[in-house]
Design a protein around this motif. Structure first.
Motif, PDB file in Angstrom:
ATOM      1  N   SER A 197      -7.710   7.715  -8.608  1.00 58.60           N
ATOM      2  CA  SER A 197      -6.608   6.820  -8.253  1.00 58.60           C
ATOM      3  C   SER A 197      -5.846   7.330  -7.032  1.00 58.60           C
ATOM      4  CB  SER A 197      -5.662   6.610  -9.439  1.00 58.60           C
ATOM      5  OG  SER A 197      -4.953   7.788  -9.748  1.00 58.60           O
ATOM      6  N   VAL A 198      -5.723   8.638  -6.900  1.00 57.37           N
ATOM      7  CA  VAL A 198      -5.076   9.204  -5.714  1.00 57.37           C
ATOM      8  C   VAL A 198      -5.911   8.883  -4.471  1.00 57.37           C
ATOM      9  CG1 VAL A 198      -4.444  11.380  -4.575  1.00 57.37           C
ATOM     10  CG2 VAL A 198      -3.830  10.998  -6.974  1.00 57.37           C
ATOM     11  N   LEU A 199      -7.232   9.032  -4.567  1.00 57.66           N
ATOM     12  CA  LEU A 199      -8.107   8.702  -3.448  1.00 57.66           C
ATOM     13  C   LEU A 199      -8.040   7.211  -3.123  1.00 57.66           C
ATOM     14  CD1 LEU A 199     -10.259   9.445  -1.352  1.00 57.66           C
ATOM     15  CD2 LEU A 199     -11.976   9.131  -3.156  1.00 57.66           C
ATOM     16  N   LEU A 200      -8.073   6.356  -4.132  1.00 56.82           N
ATOM     17  CA  LEU A 200      -7.995   4.910  -3.896  1.00 56.82           C
ATOM     18  C   LEU A 200      -6.668   4.514  -3.260  1.00 56.82           C
ATOM     19  CD1 LEU A 200      -9.727   3.547  -7.114  1.00 56.82           C
ATOM     20  CD2 LEU A 200     -10.609   3.487  -4.761  1.00 56.82           C
ATOM     21  N   ALA A 201      -5.579   5.121  -3.695  1.00 56.49           N
ATOM     22  CA  ALA A 201      -4.279   4.841  -3.075  1.00 56.49           C
ATOM     23  C   ALA A 201      -4.293   5.248  -1.607  1.00 56.49           C
ATOM     24  CB  ALA A 201      -3.155   5.563  -3.830  1.00 56.49           C
ATOM     25  N   GLY A 202      -4.897   6.394  -1.309  1.00 53.14           N
ATOM     26  CA  GLY A 202      -5.012   6.838   0.075  1.00 53.14           C
ATOM     27  C   GLY A 202      -5.883   5.905   0.896  1.00 53.14           C
ATOM     28  N   LEU A 203      -6.997   5.444   0.311  1.00 53.42           N
ATOM     29  CA  LEU A 203      -7.868   4.508   1.023  1.00 53.42           C
ATOM     30  C   LEU A 203      -7.154   3.197   1.326  1.00 53.42           C
ATOM     31  CD1 LEU A 203     -11.217   5.161  -0.851  1.00 53.42           C
ATOM     32  CD2 LEU A 203     -10.784   5.583   1.575  1.00 53.42           C
ATOM     33  N   TRP A 204      -6.409   2.672   0.349  1.00 58.41           N
ATOM     34  CA  TRP A 204      -5.690   1.421   0.592  1.00 58.41           C
ATOM     35  C   TRP A 204      -4.645   1.611   1.692  1.00 58.41           C
ATOM     36  CZ3 TRP A 204      -2.150  -1.590  -3.325  1.00 58.41           C
ATOM     37  CH2 TRP A 204      -1.738  -2.791  -2.743  1.00 58.41           C
ATOM     38  N   PHE A 205      -3.852   2.686   1.573  1.00 54.98           N
ATOM     39  CA  PHE A 205      -2.805   2.938   2.564  1.00 54.98           C
ATOM     40  C   PHE A 205      -3.403   3.051   3.974  1.00 54.98           C
ATOM     41  CE2 PHE A 205      -0.394   6.021   5.082  1.00 54.98           C
ATOM     42  CZ  PHE A 205       0.842   5.352   5.165  1.00 54.98           C
ATOM     43  N   TRP A 206      -4.435   3.868   4.122  1.00 55.00           N
ATOM     44  CA  TRP A 206      -5.013   4.085   5.438  1.00 55.00           C
ATOM     45  C   TRP A 206      -5.764   2.864   5.955  1.00 55.00           C
ATOM     46  CZ3 TRP A 206      -3.476   7.352   8.859  1.00 55.00           C
ATOM     47  CH2 TRP A 206      -2.776   8.477   8.430  1.00 55.00           C
ATOM     48  N   SER A 207      -6.339   2.073   5.068  1.00 58.75           N
ATOM     49  CA  SER A 207      -6.985   0.840   5.551  1.00 58.75           C
ATOM     50  C   SER A 207      -5.941  -0.105   6.127  1.00 58.75           C
ATOM     51  CB  SER A 207      -7.799   0.166   4.443  1.00 58.75           C
ATOM     52  OG  SER A 207      -6.973  -0.424   3.482  1.00 58.75           O
ATOM     53  N   ALA A 208      -4.768  -0.173   5.494  1.00 61.10           N
ATOM     54  CA  ALA A 208      -3.699  -1.019   6.019  1.00 61.10           C
ATOM     55  C   ALA A 208      -3.153  -0.455   7.336  1.00 61.10           C
ATOM     56  CB  ALA A 208      -2.577  -1.164   4.977  1.00 61.10           C
ATOM     57  N   VAL A 209      -3.000   0.860   7.402  1.00 61.88           N
ATOM     58  CA  VAL A 209      -2.512   1.487   8.636  1.00 61.88           C
ATOM     59  C   VAL A 209      -3.494   1.254   9.789  1.00 61.88           C
ATOM     60  CG1 VAL A 209      -2.066   3.715   9.773  1.00 61.88           C
ATOM     61  CG2 VAL A 209      -1.084   3.237   7.518  1.00 61.88           C
ATOM     62  N   ALA A 233       0.829  -1.207   0.000  1.00 60.59           N
ATOM     63  CA  ALA A 233       0.000   0.000   0.000  1.00 60.59           C
ATOM     64  C   ALA A 233       0.862   1.256   0.000  1.00 60.59           C
ATOM     65  CB  ALA A 233      -0.937  -0.008   1.206  1.00 60.59           C
ATOM     66  N   THR A 234       1.950   1.218   0.744  1.00 56.72           N
ATOM     67  CA  THR A 234       2.857   2.362   0.793  1.00 56.72           C
ATOM     68  C   THR A 234       3.502   2.597  -0.572  1.00 56.72           C
ATOM     69  OG1 THR A 234       3.302   1.941   3.124  1.00 56.72           O
ATOM     70  CG2 THR A 234       4.887   3.334   1.954  1.00 56.72           C
ATOM     71  N   LEU A 235       3.927   1.523  -1.222  1.00 60.67           N
ATOM     72  CA  LEU A 235       4.520   1.654  -2.564  1.00 60.67           C
ATOM     73  C   LEU A 235       3.514   2.210  -3.566  1.00 60.67           C
ATOM     74  CD1 LEU A 235       6.667  -1.604  -2.807  1.00 60.67           C
ATOM     75  CD2 LEU A 235       7.479   0.753  -2.549  1.00 60.67           C
ATOM     76  N   VAL A 236       2.285   1.726  -3.515  1.00 60.04           N
ATOM     77  CA  VAL A 236       1.253   2.232  -4.423  1.00 60.04           C
ATOM     78  C   VAL A 236       0.937   3.690  -4.099  1.00 60.04           C
ATOM     79  CG1 VAL A 236      -1.193   2.008  -5.038  1.00 60.04           C
ATOM     80  CG2 VAL A 236       0.274  -0.017  -4.958  1.00 60.04           C
ATOM     81  N   HIS A 237       0.903   4.017  -2.832  1.00 60.87           N
ATOM     82  CA  HIS A 237       0.661   5.389  -2.370  1.00 60.87           C
ATOM     83  C   HIS A 237       1.693   6.340  -2.974  1.00 60.87           C
ATOM     84  CE1 HIS A 237       0.375   8.429   1.009  1.00 60.87           C
ATOM     85  NE2 HIS A 237      -0.896   8.120   0.912  1.00 60.87           N
TER      86      HIS A 237
END
Length: 192
Positions: free
Chosen positions: A178-190, A145-149
């Motif tokens: 895509s920026v929002l989706l990257a943020g959602l993935w990163f924060w869901s993992a966090v 998620a961080t890499l995609v972010h």
């Protein structure tokens, strides 16, 4: 009200006054409206079915969702999307809002679980069976998620990509999504 020039070439002249800095694009308005309706309907059904929404936690989640939608509105509808075409600071603020402010607020609100109450049981069950494994996979992959972010921001800011998003409204909206989706993935993992 006038729509912004988002997705068009850099505008000539000064930016519009704050009161006219609206981006009235169905690419943004429709998803925001659908999300608000599903969440509101889900909360209403949950209130009728259980006392869970009446607890302190249950009251905070709708507030977090409302704050998340408000931040998305600031980034996509008024005023950041319009001013992003005129000022780098607004462009950066828009992307940071989509990456770092809206996602944790939305995720704290548990929109999937709440919206499932608004859907017919068969549809909610099918979506849970399809999206459940995807969510569990995403939650367990903070490194990816961080890499995609980081990669999402890096790729969209290459000169050719930036030029392409200025020339196409659809591509501009795809970049923001895509920026929002990257943020959602990163924060869901966090958060998990």
């Amino acid at each position: 009200l006038v729509a912004s020039t988002a997705g068009a070439a850099m505008p000539d002249g000064p930016p519009p006054p704050l009161g006219y800095a609206w981006t009235l694009s169905p690419w943004s308005l429709l998803p925001l409206a659908v999300a608000a309706l599903l969440y509101t309907a889900g909360v209403a059904r949950m209130r009728r079915a259980t006392e869970a929404v009446r607890s302190a936690d249950g009251r905070c989640r709708p507030l977090a969702f409302g704050a998340g939608l408000l931040t998305l509105g600031c980034a996509l509808v008024w005023p950041l999307d319009t001013f992003a075409a005129y000022a780098l600071s607004a462009h950066v603020a828009q992307h940071m809002t989509l990456l770092a402010w809206a996602p944790p607020l939305l995720l704290i609100a548990r929109p999937g679980a709440v919206a499932a109450h608004a859907l017919p049981t068969a549809v909610a069950s099918w979506l849970a069976s399809v999206l459940g494994p995807v969510g569990r996979f995403a939650h367990a992959r903070l490194g990816a998620a961080t890499l995609v972010h980081v990669g999402t921001m890096w790729l969209w800011h290459l000169p050719a990509a930036t030029s392409a998003t200025l020339a196409s409204e659809a591509l501009h909206r795809m970049m923001l999504a895509s920026v929002l989706l990257a943020g959602l993935w990163f924060w869901s993992a966090v958060l998990h």
